[in-house]
Design a protein around this motif. Structure first.
Motif, short mmCIF file in Angstrom:
data_model
loop_
_atom_site.label_atom_id
_atom_site.label_comp_id
_atom_site.label_asym_id
_atom_site.label_seq_id
_atom_site.Cartn_x
_atom_site.Cartn_y
_atom_site.Cartn_z
N ALA A 39 1.90 -53.25 54.88
CA ALA A 39 2.81 -53.66 55.95
C ALA A 39 3.90 -52.61 56.17
O ALA A 39 4.25 -52.28 57.31
CB ALA A 39 3.43 -55.01 55.63
N ALA A 40 4.45 -52.08 55.09
CA ALA A 40 5.49 -51.07 55.20
C ALA A 40 4.95 -49.78 55.80
O ALA A 40 5.60 -49.13 56.62
CB ALA A 40 6.10 -50.81 53.83
N GLY A 43 4.49 -50.38 59.55
CA GLY A 43 5.79 -50.36 60.19
C GLY A 43 6.01 -51.40 61.27
O GLY A 43 7.09 -51.45 61.87
N SER A 71 6.41 -58.55 56.36
CA SER A 71 7.17 -57.56 57.11
C SER A 71 7.20 -56.29 56.27
O SER A 71 6.71 -56.28 55.13
CB SER A 71 8.59 -58.07 57.35
N PRO A 72 7.79 -55.20 56.77
CA PRO A 72 7.90 -54.00 55.94
C PRO A 72 8.74 -54.18 54.69
O PRO A 72 8.68 -53.35 53.78
CB PRO A 72 8.53 -52.98 56.90
N LYS A 73 9.51 -55.29 54.62
CA LYS A 73 10.42 -55.47 53.48
C LYS A 73 10.09 -56.66 52.60
O LYS A 73 10.48 -56.70 51.44
CB LYS A 73 11.87 -55.60 53.97
#
Length: 286
Positions: A39-40, A43, A71-73
């Protein structure tokens, strides 16, 4: 092992519109770290990962799945646009029809139809609810956004709404207020983490059932989400509960134009059914 990561946009027929999402149709063997890394690397605001459904999960064989969203985080419990993207990707392979998804937020049915060769997916949310936001938290949100309280629309009172994920709903008194978005990323992220918010749903009413919306998403590692199905579902529940719209209504939400990625979300409310249906087009990104 090579993992195939597909790219689709949701809530638009145009690959350059709507909200792009990653879709991994076979995530068997991927752990949380690997999913987050994918996912990171992609982006996008979210990527969906499909695995086999829970045992005994009632649905037509081959049309039920477990899905996780990253999500990216961080992982999020539910994501509307990635659900639409995933359903469209599946429909291209197994045909339109009914799909059943087991998410962290609960069971989410999705119906996919085809018109003139274009696919459209409609998800049905888990049962929603709303809650008040404290005065101090509201003041902090407005400070982070750099929005004077006078710029709020008093007909859309601030509240937290949930239909699979939590969103703070704030009404903008003018379209110009909504268009002017420059916020303190770290400050808003800190507040959202404390309140367990996925996005802030900024709303301007354009007509009886027509709204323009924007969704800051710092907790996901992106400034703004271009088209947010989970927030649309939460807002539909909020709008009905607060009497902004009838119990039976179809709402049109415009999102993404201020980012150069216009999208269109349809929110359907049915009297006697607390759940909210959110639909839109989807298409693969070349």
């Amino acid at each position: 092992m090579t993992t195939e990561v597909l790219r689709y946009t949701a809530f638009s027929h145009d690959p350059d519109g709507g909200n792009p999402a990653g879709v991994v149709l076979d995530a068997a063997g991927l752990d949380e770290h690997a999913m987050l890394e994918i996912a990171a690397g992609l982006g996008y605001s979210e990527t969906a990962f499909l695995t086999a459904p829970p045992e005994g999960f009632g649905a037509q064989e081959g049309r039920a799945f477990t899905v996780r969203y990253f999500s990216p985080k961080a992982e999020v419990p539910f994501c509307g646009h990635a659900t639409v993207a995933t359903a469209v990707a599946l429909a291209e392979r197994i045909g339109p029809g009914e799909i059943l998804l087991a998410t962290r937020a609960g069971t989410v049915p999705v119906s996919v139809t085809s018109e003139d060769g274009q696919l459209r997916a409609t998800l049905t949310s888990v049962e929603p609810h709303t809650e008040e936001i404290g005065a101090a938290d509201l003041a902090e949100a407005l400070a982070a956004l750099d929005w004077p309280e006078a710029d709020l629309d008093p007909a859309i009172p601030p509240a937290i709404a949930y239909a699979g994920a939590r969103h703070l709903v704030l009404g903008a008194g003018t379209r110009a207020r909504l268009a002017d978005l420059a916020y303190d990323f770290a400050r808003l992220e800190a507040l959202m983490r404390r309140l367990d918010l996925t996005t802030v749903q900024l709303v301007h009413r354009a007509g009886p059932t027509e709204f323009h919306v924007r969704d800051p998403f710092p907790v996901g590692g992106v400034v703004e989400d271009p088209a947010t199905g989970a927030a649309a579902a939460a807002f539909g529940a909020y709008a009905r509960e607060r009497g902004l719209v009838p119990a039976d209504a179809v709402l049109t939400l415009h999102q993404g134009a201020d980012m150069g990625r216009p999208g269109l979300l349809t929110v359907e409310l049915r009297a006697g059914d607390p759940r909210v249906r959110v639909g839109g087009a989807g298409v693969r990104i070349p």
